[in-house]
Design an enzyme around this catalytic site. Structure first.
Site, PDB file in Angstrom:
ATOM      1  N   GLU A  40       7.952   2.653  14.210  1.00 15.42           N
ATOM      2  CA  GLU A  40       8.834   3.431  13.110  1.00 15.42           C
ATOM      3  C   GLU A  40       8.570   4.871  13.307  1.00 15.42           C
ATOM      4  OE1 GLU A  40       8.917   0.140   9.456  1.00 15.42           O
ATOM      5  OE2 GLU A  40       6.976   0.911  10.064  1.00 15.42           O
ATOM      6  N   GLU A  62       4.755  -4.198  12.288  1.00 16.45           N
ATOM      7  CA  GLU A  62       3.583  -3.059  12.052  1.00 16.45           C
ATOM      8  C   GLU A  62       2.465  -3.986  11.372  1.00 16.45           C
ATOM      9  OE1 GLU A  62       0.988  -1.025  10.775  1.00 16.45           O
ATOM     10  OE2 GLU A  62       2.392  -0.230   9.002  1.00 16.45           O
ATOM     11  N   ASN A 120       0.712  -1.261  -0.016  1.00 14.39           N
ATOM     12  CA  ASN A 120      -0.028  -0.145  -0.220  1.00 14.39           C
ATOM     13  C   ASN A 120       0.886   1.273  -0.145  1.00 14.39           C
ATOM     14  OD1 ASN A 120       0.756  -0.513   2.506  1.00 14.39           O
ATOM     15  ND2 ASN A 120      -0.882   0.132   3.492  1.00 14.39           N
ATOM     16  N   CYS A 175      -3.555   0.702   6.976  1.00 14.36           N
ATOM     17  CA  CYS A 175      -3.761  -0.297   8.046  1.00 14.36           C
ATOM     18  C   CYS A 175      -4.353   0.478   9.254  1.00 14.36           C
ATOM     19  CB  CYS A 175      -2.134  -0.908   8.616  1.00 14.36           C
ATOM     20  SG  CYS A 175      -1.135   0.204   8.474  1.00 14.36           S
TER      21      CYS A 175
END
Length: 482
Positions: A456, A242, A145, A276
């Site tokens: 992150e 993640e 994505n 997400c």
């Protein structure tokens, strides 16, 4: 690339990058077609390489990162166009993704020279100090994505901490990671410090289990994340995960309704809903539900779906045909379970003849939803908003937390005390107050619960790409106990 348009690009160059150059895979079998989402046409045959070992990987020197950020800025429009062709998102969004990527690289270039430890004074004149040291070879496994942005998010802190990185992009979006490798090369990053290997599950397994790999950072689904964690655990490797989300967006009756509607659209329809951390469970206080639905449906119907390379387009194509069918299946199932489709939720066919086979759908708003519905419980990963009513703050927080996910959350209210109180009680790694889906590189991003762990972006990520050594110094005599 400057003259490229939708449906015209063919990729012939190899997409693996090793020891400072593009390389062909050792094996020329197992070719898989890569499709352009907007047209449904195959524009590249991806050969899955059989990487059996890794070598010539040295530790990174991060004085080159700032230069890389500058090179990336100069090439942003060309890269964004290639990202659109590979991924299907609108060119407007792709340009933002590339901007976030170069900002991330420059941010960690600034942090690289500030890595420091701690001095601890001990009794008798002795002292100790700590120092941040590289982990060694890190593996980054990206998602489809945000192909280029994720490659930057993982590689920049890794290189800033003195590591090397081997990056594996998704086989659905293999094209742009190698561009980042070439930018690092152009900026002076030594050969071997950032390598790109293409492949699917087999390649990921090799990377996770390789004895010289010290850390794996993975972005993707929960089931695959569990496998990555399991494989990495065999070598006691550090892992950042993640993973997915089913995030709540809570809209109180005292909100600024205009901003709340904008926030709901941002929380659901960026990148065709394939994000997400999207706030796909939109909880709206009953008092303002009619006004909210009227406005959000009107705005959703106005979203221009079509050729993602046109500046006017606001929603492009989903990643591939199976995923489009999966998302449409969620909408059909929602209707069977009693949800009401207020708009969208159907395959969309643009008027442009070259886009008739593309993977487009109309953005969807679902009403009459319940917490036990599949569309409310499971991650759809498409442009589908589920709207649910609520009465009280206590009730909605409990319902918002009733999920195995915990990646993000949001709240719209004018009551600042309530905003902070709700943020404190929501079980999620990020909580947006009176906004949604903004990603400044200075701010850590990551999940609670089954949405993963590690972070992150932000300064804290340095801790996930380095290890701490303690050095104890005795200035006097050693005690004699024997």
């Amino acid at each position: 690339m400057p003259g490229a348009s939708t449906g015209t690009v063919q990729v012939s160059d190899p997409l693996n990058f090793w020891a400072g150059k593009r390389v062909e895979p050792r094996q020329q079998k197992n070719a898989e077609p890569v499709f352009e989402p907007a047209t449904g046409d195959c524009f590249f045959l991806l050969v899955i390489p059989g990487w059996g070992y890794f070598s010539n990987l040295s530790r990174a020197s991060c004085e080159f990162l700032k230069s890389a950020g500058g090179v990336l800025w100069e090439k942003r429009e060309k890269i964004a166009k290639l990202e659109v062709i590979n991924n299907g998102k609108s060119i407007t969004e792709a340009l933002v993704d590339i901007d976030i990527a170069w900002q991330c690289i420059e941010y960690y270039a600034g942090l690289a020279g500030a890595l420091a430890g701690q001095h601890v004074q001990l009794p008798g004149g002795a002292f100790a100090y700590t120092r941040r040291e590289p982990l060694g070879v890190c593996v980054g496994i990206g998602a489809w994505n945000y192909p280029f942005q994720i490659a930057a998010w993982k590689s920049a802190p890794a290189l800033a901490c003195g590591n090397a990185m081997v990056f594996k992009p998704s086989p659905f979006t293999p094209v742009t990671a190698v561009i980042l490798a070439e930018i690092y090369k152009e900026a002076g990053v030594p050969d071997g410090l950032f390598c790109v290997v293409q492949g699917g599950a087999e390649t990921g397994t090799i990377l996770c289990q390789h004895p010289k790999v010290a850390k794996v950072s993975f972005t993707g689904s929960v089931p695959t994340g569990k496998k990555v964690m399991e494989m990495s655990a065999k070598g006691v490797k550090q892992v950042t995960l993640e993973l997915g989300g089913k995030s709540p967006l809570i809209i109180f009756k005292d909100c600024d309704l205009e901003n709340a509607v904008r926030g709901a659209l941002m929380a659901n329809f960026l990148t065709q809903g394939q994000v997400c951390c999207n706030g796909t469970r939109v909880f709206v206080q009953k008092d303002i539900m009619p006004q909210f639905l009227e406005e959000v449906v009107k705005r959703t119907k106005a979203i221009l779906v079509g050729d993602p390379l046109l500046d006017s387009t606001r929603m492009g194509a989903l990643i591939n045909k199976p995923h489009l069918e999966k998302v449409l299946g969620f909408v059909s199932q929602a209707k069977l379970q009693g949800a009401r489709v207020l708009c969208g939720g159907e395959r969309f066919v643009p008027s442009d003849p070259k886009l008739v086979n593309g993977y487009f759908m109309s953005p969807c708003v679902l009403d009459n939803c319940r917490d036990d519905m599949t569309c409310v419980k499971e991650e759809i990963f498409g442009p589908v908003m589920s709207v649910l009513p609520f009465d009280t703050e206590e009730e909605v927080v409990q319902r918002a937390n009733n999920t195995t996910f915990g990646l993000a959350s949001g709240v719209f209210t004018r009551d600042i005390s309530r905003a902070h109180r709700v943020a404190e009680n929501l079980e999620a790694g990020t909580c947006f107050i009176n906004n949604y889906n903004i990603s400044p590189v200075e701010v850590p991003f990551g999940g609670y619960k089954m949405s993963g762990f590690g972070r992150e972006n932000g300064q804290v990520t340095i801790e996930y790409y380095s290890q701490l050594k303690t050095v104890v110094v005795e200035m006097g005599d050693v005690d004699n106990y024997f």
